[in-house]
Motif scaffolding. Structure first.
Motif, PDB file in Angstrom:
ATOM      1  N   PRO A  52       0.809  -1.228   0.000  1.00 62.98           N
ATOM      2  CA  PRO A  52       0.000   0.000   0.000  1.00 62.98           C
ATOM      3  C   PRO A  52       0.841   1.277   0.000  1.00 62.98           C
ATOM      4  CG  PRO A  52      -0.956  -1.584   1.487  1.00 62.98           C
ATOM      5  CD  PRO A  52       0.376  -2.150   1.059  1.00 62.98           C
ATOM      6  N   ALA A  53       1.987   1.253   0.665  1.00 66.16           N
ATOM      7  CA  ALA A  53       2.852   2.432   0.719  1.00 66.16           C
ATOM      8  C   ALA A  53       3.668   2.603  -0.560  1.00 66.16           C
ATOM      9  CB  ALA A  53       3.789   2.328   1.925  1.00 66.16           C
ATOM     10  N   LYS A  54       3.670   1.584  -1.416  1.00 66.66           N
ATOM     11  CA  LYS A  54       4.498   1.625  -2.621  1.00 66.66           C
ATOM     12  C   LYS A  54       3.685   1.762  -3.906  1.00 66.66           C
ATOM     13  CE  LYS A  54       8.277  -0.828  -0.503  1.00 66.66           C
ATOM     14  NZ  LYS A  54       9.594  -0.362  -0.846  1.00 66.66           N
ATOM     15  N   VAL A  55       2.400   2.033  -3.804  1.00 61.81           N
ATOM     16  CA  VAL A  55       1.550   2.135  -4.990  1.00 61.81           C
ATOM     17  C   VAL A  55       2.091   3.151  -5.979  1.00 61.81           C
ATOM     18  CG1 VAL A  55      -0.743   2.781  -5.844  1.00 61.81           C
ATOM     19  CG2 VAL A  55      -0.539   1.307  -3.845  1.00 61.81           C
ATOM     20  N   GLU A  56       2.452   4.326  -5.522  1.00 62.05           N
ATOM     21  CA  GLU A  56       2.951   5.365  -6.435  1.00 62.05           C
ATOM     22  C   GLU A  56       4.281   4.957  -7.059  1.00 62.05           C
ATOM     23  OE1 GLU A  56       1.051   7.747  -7.612  1.00 62.05           O
ATOM     24  OE2 GLU A  56      -0.478   6.952  -6.276  1.00 62.05           O
ATOM     25  N   GLU A  57       5.131   4.308  -6.277  1.00 65.73           N
ATOM     26  CA  GLU A  57       6.412   3.814  -6.804  1.00 65.73           C
ATOM     27  C   GLU A  57       6.173   2.774  -7.909  1.00 65.73           C
ATOM     28  OE1 GLU A  57      10.166   1.098  -5.228  1.00 65.73           O
ATOM     29  OE2 GLU A  57       8.991   2.213  -3.749  1.00 65.73           O
ATOM     30  N   ARG A  74      -0.251 -14.810  -1.520  1.00 68.12           N
ATOM     31  CA  ARG A  74       0.121 -13.419  -1.235  1.00 68.12           C
ATOM     32  C   ARG A  74       0.174 -12.596  -2.514  1.00 68.12           C
ATOM     33  NH1 ARG A  74       5.366 -14.589   2.355  1.00 68.12           N
ATOM     34  NH2 ARG A  74       5.242 -16.485   1.114  1.00 68.12           N
ATOM     35  N   SER A  75       0.675 -13.187  -3.591  1.00 66.23           N
ATOM     36  CA  SER A  75       0.706 -12.443  -4.855  1.00 66.23           C
ATOM     37  C   SER A  75      -0.712 -12.190  -5.356  1.00 66.23           C
ATOM     38  CB  SER A  75       1.549 -13.171  -5.910  1.00 66.23           C
ATOM     39  OG  SER A  75       1.103 -14.485  -6.129  1.00 66.23           O
ATOM     40  N   GLY A  76      -1.631 -13.092  -5.050  1.00 69.10           N
ATOM     41  CA  GLY A  76      -3.040 -12.876  -5.390  1.00 69.10           C
ATOM     42  C   GLY A  76      -3.625 -11.703  -4.629  1.00 69.10           C
ATOM     43  N   GLN A  77      -3.251 -11.577  -3.368  1.00 76.12           N
ATOM     44  CA  GLN A  77      -3.718 -10.452  -2.555  1.00 76.12           C
ATOM     45  C   GLN A  77      -3.164  -9.139  -3.113  1.00 76.12           C
ATOM     46  OE1 GLN A  77      -2.760 -11.163   1.565  1.00 76.12           O
ATOM     47  NE2 GLN A  77      -3.638 -13.204   1.512  1.00 76.12           N
ATOM     48  N   ALA A  78      -1.876  -9.141  -3.426  1.00 71.93           N
ATOM     49  CA  ALA A  78      -1.252  -7.935  -3.976  1.00 71.93           C
ATOM     50  C   ALA A  78      -1.874  -7.572  -5.320  1.00 71.93           C
ATOM     51  CB  ALA A  78       0.255  -8.142  -4.130  1.00 71.93           C
ATOM     52  N   THR A  79      -2.132  -8.588  -6.158  1.00 69.23           N
ATOM     53  CA  THR A  79      -2.734  -8.357  -7.467  1.00 69.23           C
ATOM     54  C   THR A  79      -4.108  -7.726  -7.334  1.00 69.23           C
ATOM     55  OG1 THR A  79      -1.505 -10.185  -8.457  1.00 69.23           O
ATOM     56  CG2 THR A  79      -3.502  -9.483  -9.613  1.00 69.23           C
ATOM     57  N   SER A  80      -4.920  -8.280  -6.464  1.00 65.84           N
ATOM     58  CA  SER A  80      -6.269  -7.746  -6.252  1.00 65.84           C
ATOM     59  C   SER A  80      -6.210  -6.290  -5.806  1.00 65.84           C
ATOM     60  CB  SER A  80      -6.993  -8.602  -5.211  1.00 65.84           C
ATOM     61  OG  SER A  80      -8.285  -8.128  -4.988  1.00 65.84           O
ATOM     62  N   PHE A  81      -5.357  -5.997  -4.830  1.00 66.68           N
ATOM     63  CA  PHE A  81      -5.238  -4.643  -4.307  1.00 66.68           C
ATOM     64  C   PHE A  81      -4.730  -3.677  -5.382  1.00 66.68           C
ATOM     65  CE2 PHE A  81      -2.565  -1.342  -2.365  1.00 66.68           C
ATOM     66  CZ  PHE A  81      -3.537  -0.668  -1.641  1.00 66.68           C
ATOM     67  N   LEU A  82      -3.662  -4.051  -6.080  1.00 68.63           N
ATOM     68  CA  LEU A  82      -3.064  -3.143  -7.063  1.00 68.63           C
ATOM     69  C   LEU A  82      -3.966  -2.926  -8.276  1.00 68.63           C
ATOM     70  CD1 LEU A  82       0.661  -4.220  -6.740  1.00 68.63           C
ATOM     71  CD2 LEU A  82      -0.328  -2.006  -6.107  1.00 68.63           C
ATOM     72  N   LYS A  83      -4.761  -3.929  -8.638  1.00 69.60           N
ATOM     73  CA  LYS A  83      -5.732  -3.728  -9.729  1.00 69.60           C
ATOM     74  C   LYS A  83      -6.715  -2.627  -9.332  1.00 69.60           C
ATOM     75  CE  LYS A  83      -5.942  -7.993 -12.313  1.00 69.60           C
ATOM     76  NZ  LYS A  83      -6.713  -9.169 -12.696  1.00 69.60           N
ATOM     77  N   GLN A  84      -7.123  -2.638  -8.076  1.00 74.03           N
ATOM     78  CA  GLN A  84      -8.050  -1.610  -7.585  1.00 74.03           C
ATOM     79  C   GLN A  84      -7.410  -0.225  -7.643  1.00 74.03           C
ATOM     80  OE1 GLN A  84      -9.337  -2.746  -3.662  1.00 74.03           O
ATOM     81  NE2 GLN A  84     -10.184  -4.684  -4.375  1.00 74.03           N
ATOM     82  N   GLN A  85      -6.079  -0.179  -7.633  1.00 76.06           N
ATOM     83  CA  GLN A  85      -5.356   1.099  -7.696  1.00 76.06           C
ATOM     84  C   GLN A  85      -5.023   1.495  -9.131  1.00 76.06           C
ATOM     85  OE1 GLN A  85      -5.209   2.558  -4.659  1.00 76.06           O
ATOM     86  NE2 GLN A  85      -6.195   0.655  -4.047  1.00 76.06           N
ATOM     87  N   GLY A  86      -5.472   0.694 -10.105  1.00 77.92           N
ATOM     88  CA  GLY A  86      -5.269   1.024 -11.504  1.00 77.92           C
ATOM     89  C   GLY A  86      -3.987   0.484 -12.117  1.00 77.92           C
ATOM     90  N   VAL A  87      -3.339  -0.461 -11.443  1.00 75.23           N
ATOM     91  CA  VAL A  87      -2.107  -1.050 -11.961  1.00 75.23           C
ATOM     92  C   VAL A  87      -2.469  -2.207 -12.888  1.00 75.23           C
ATOM     93  CG1 VAL A  87       0.025  -2.278 -11.325  1.00 75.23           C
ATOM     94  CG2 VAL A  87      -0.804  -0.376  -9.904  1.00 75.23           C
ATOM     95  N   ASP A  88      -1.792  -2.307 -14.025  1.00 70.24           N
ATOM     96  CA  ASP A  88      -1.974  -3.414 -14.970  1.00 70.24           C
ATOM     97  C   ASP A  88      -1.119  -4.568 -14.460  1.00 70.24           C
ATOM     98  OD1 ASP A  88      -2.236  -5.175 -17.079  1.00 70.24           O
ATOM     99  OD2 ASP A  88      -1.692  -3.723 -18.626  1.00 70.24           O
ATOM    100  N   ILE A  89      -1.746  -5.531 -13.778  1.00 72.23           N
ATOM    101  CA  ILE A  89      -1.020  -6.566 -13.041  1.00 72.23           C
ATOM    102  C   ILE A  89      -1.702  -7.915 -13.196  1.00 72.23           C
ATOM    103  CG2 ILE A  89      -2.281  -5.947 -10.924  1.00 72.23           C
ATOM    104  CD1 ILE A  89       0.255  -6.737  -9.335  1.00 72.23           C
TER     105      ILE A  89
END
Length: 103
Positions: A52-57, A74-89
């Motif tokens: 969460p602290a590295k989204v902009e990075e 864990r990568s599934g959790q990160a993927t779900s979260f980052l997709k919500q932040q607009g990252v193509d993951i």
């Protein structure tokens, strides 16, 4: 349940090979010690709870992302979260899934 959701974020049809061809960066969300014991060549280690602290990075990399870990949870959790932040993951699952495509 954490803000990451529970084991979410699949690949939704996109393949690891396609993402790598497009220059994707591999982010390994395991602990530092796990990462040191073996990882995808050229991958970046960003422990899951730091995401969460590295989204902009991550967004500033301006690349597609493949998340990996030990089992894919864990990568599934990160993927779900980052997709919500607009990252193509996509979730690459266990890091060895991706390592076999990287020279």
């Amino acid at each position: 349940m954490s803000f990451f959701g529970l084991f979410g974020g699949g690949t939704s049809g996109a393949s690891i090979e396609e993402y790598l061809k497009d220059g994707a960066v591999v982010i390994d969300v395991r602990t530092i010690d796990e990462f040191k014991s073996g990882h995808v060549t050229g991958s970046k280690n960003m422990v899951l709870n730091s995401i969460p602290a590295k989204v902009e990075e991550i967004k500033a990399l301006n690349k597609k992302v493949i998340a990996v870990c030990r089992s894919g949870a864990r990568s599934g959790q990160a993927t779900s979260f980052l997709k919500q932040q607009g990252v193509d993951i996509i979730n690459g699952g266990p890091w060895q899934n991706v390592a076999k495509f990287v020279k």
